[in-house]
Motif scaffolding. Sequence first.
Motif, short mmCIF file in Angstrom:
data_model
loop_
_atom_site.label_atom_id
_atom_site.label_comp_id
_atom_site.label_asym_id
_atom_site.label_seq_id
_atom_site.Cartn_x
_atom_site.Cartn_y
_atom_site.Cartn_z
N ALA A 169 0.43 -0.72 -0.08
CA ALA A 169 0.02 -0.18 0.03
C ALA A 169 0.77 1.47 -0.03
O ALA A 169 0.16 1.84 -0.57
CB ALA A 169 -1.12 -0.03 0.95
N THR A 170 2.14 1.37 0.69
CA THR A 170 2.78 2.31 1.09
C THR A 170 3.48 2.43 -0.19
O THR A 170 3.86 3.68 -1.27
CB THR A 170 3.90 2.11 1.90
N LEU A 171 4.01 1.41 -1.60
CA LEU A 171 4.14 1.70 -2.55
C LEU A 171 3.24 2.05 -3.58
O LEU A 171 3.92 2.42 -4.77
CB LEU A 171 4.96 -0.21 -3.08
N ARG A 172 1.80 2.13 -3.43
CA ARG A 172 1.07 2.50 -3.99
C ARG A 172 1.22 4.14 -4.06
O ARG A 172 0.78 4.92 -4.93
CB ARG A 172 -0.51 1.43 -4.14
N MET A 205 5.61 -3.93 -8.91
CA MET A 205 6.12 -2.56 -9.44
C MET A 205 5.80 -3.10 -10.78
O MET A 205 5.20 -1.61 -11.39
CB MET A 205 7.25 -2.67 -8.82
N ASN A 206 5.86 -4.10 -11.29
CA ASN A 206 5.24 -4.27 -12.90
C ASN A 206 3.82 -3.27 -12.98
O ASN A 206 3.82 -2.69 -13.89
CB ASN A 206 5.78 -5.14 -12.82
N ARG A 207 3.00 -4.24 -12.56
CA ARG A 207 1.85 -3.62 -12.80
C ARG A 207 1.37 -1.64 -12.39
O ARG A 207 0.52 -1.44 -13.05
CB ARG A 207 0.20 -4.17 -11.10
N LEU A 208 2.03 -1.12 -11.67
CA LEU A 208 2.33 0.20 -11.47
C LEU A 208 2.32 0.61 -12.30
O LEU A 208 2.47 2.00 -12.49
CB LEU A 208 2.30 1.09 -9.79
N GLY A 209 4.20 0.23 -13.35
CA GLY A 209 4.53 0.93 -14.02
C GLY A 209 6.56 1.85 -12.96
O GLY A 209 6.50 2.86 -13.83
N VAL A 210 6.39 1.39 -12.30
CA VAL A 210 7.70 1.78 -11.36
C VAL A 210 8.55 1.24 -11.84
O VAL A 210 9.01 -0.34 -11.53
CB VAL A 210 7.28 1.50 -9.85
N ILE A 211 10.15 1.52 -12.10
CA ILE A 211 10.76 0.67 -12.64
C ILE A 211 11.81 -0.09 -11.15
O ILE A 211 12.10 0.68 -10.68
CB ILE A 211 11.95 1.64 -12.94
N VAL A 212 12.43 -1.19 -11.48
CA VAL A 212 13.03 -2.27 -10.66
C VAL A 212 14.62 -1.25 -10.31
O VAL A 212 14.43 -1.58 -11.38
CB VAL A 212 12.90 -3.14 -10.83
N ASP A 213 14.76 -0.66 -9.57
CA ASP A 213 16.25 -0.16 -9.81
C ASP A 213 16.66 -1.09 -8.77
O ASP A 213 16.58 -1.74 -7.73
CB ASP A 213 16.71 1.35 -9.33
N LEU A 214 18.52 -1.60 -9.91
CA LEU A 214 19.14 -2.91 -9.05
C LEU A 214 20.09 -2.72 -8.18
O LEU A 214 21.06 -3.22 -7.66
CB LEU A 214 19.14 -4.14 -10.29
N THR A 215 20.53 -0.90 -8.57
CA THR A 215 21.89 -0.66 -8.04
C THR A 215 22.11 -0.72 -6.54
O THR A 215 21.46 -0.45 -5.77
CB THR A 215 21.62 0.98 -8.03
N GLY A 216 22.87 -1.26 -6.41
CA GLY A 216 23.65 -2.00 -4.63
C GLY A 216 22.69 -3.15 -4.57
O GLY A 216 23.32 -3.55 -3.69
#
Length: 368
Positions: A169-172, A205-216
Amino acid sequence: MADLRDDPYDSDTAAGAAGDIDAHTLTDPATDTAPVSSAERARVLLAAHPVIDGHNSLAPTLLRRRGAGHSHDLDQGESALDTDMPRIRAGALGAQYWSLQADGDAAGEGRAISTTLELIDLVRELIASCPESLRLALGAGDLADARNCGRVASLLGPVSGRAMGDSLATLRALHFLGVRVLALAGARWADDGLTRFGQEAVREMNRLGVIVDLTGASEETARATFAVTKAPAMFSHGGGDVPDGILELLRANSGVCMVSFARAASLCAVADRVERVRDVAGPQCVGLSGTYGHEARTPRTAGLEDASCYPHLITELLERGWDDTAITDLTWGNAARVLRDTEFLARAAQGRRSPSTATIDELDAARR
């Protein structure tokens, strides 16, 4: 991977424009035969196809300085910092990801969520204070709109995985506030691999359209993420230290690795990093990340000291034989495509999948 060609600065347009540049612009008008310098060629290419930068830390820097009573005029510039609008303009930036990652102290004190909200508020305030220079961007279409209006598109993120507070929910809510990139590193469900909740977070994240950042993120986490995500992933900064095996997975994923300028021995060393990522991940999976946004006294790579210096790197790459299409993909096309494809896949996922109500307690109970 879907690739919607609705961006006038995408790589197809870049190739066409580059051809026009080769034929008409990059010659000496006195003779119509002698080529101009690589620096001039870089200037012309960047004017048409500016840089999308993957990570600028100005917001956390300003938040710390605000606590110490300092102010910052982004439009007029300030010698104490390495980022301001005069240098952004000189550097030919067309879009900027503004980092919203709380520093270690804030995260350690359990204030990751509140500090992230403060950073979102600060960046929105910064954008509002520079209406002739910056424009908030919530999607790929906004990149072109901002560029057409002479503004620098401003994207919110990455935020730290800690800022989710183990709550979808916080992600959304973060997405609703405009966040478009989230870094998995630091989240307890993405430590060495992905827990069941971590897998669900990537799907959401995929459903929302938030890019997954793998840095670190650890190599185990990166591999687990590539096994789950349907959308392209990103390394928002760094890039030079990503193992070849992970870059090969990024290539299959059609993501992008934004190579940073920090802590390199020289401009040539940064160009070497860019070419290594290109050679392993492919020319469609490499981008740039100046990792600026710090105090001017921060040690920097010679020739890449501040946000005005991107043309120096493009000049170096042109002198190494990069063609116009490769340059325009590097500066604009690849990063724009990742954002565009992420949005397209999110729209498709929203037709199949409702917002997830899963909790970390129910999915990861067996781990505790």
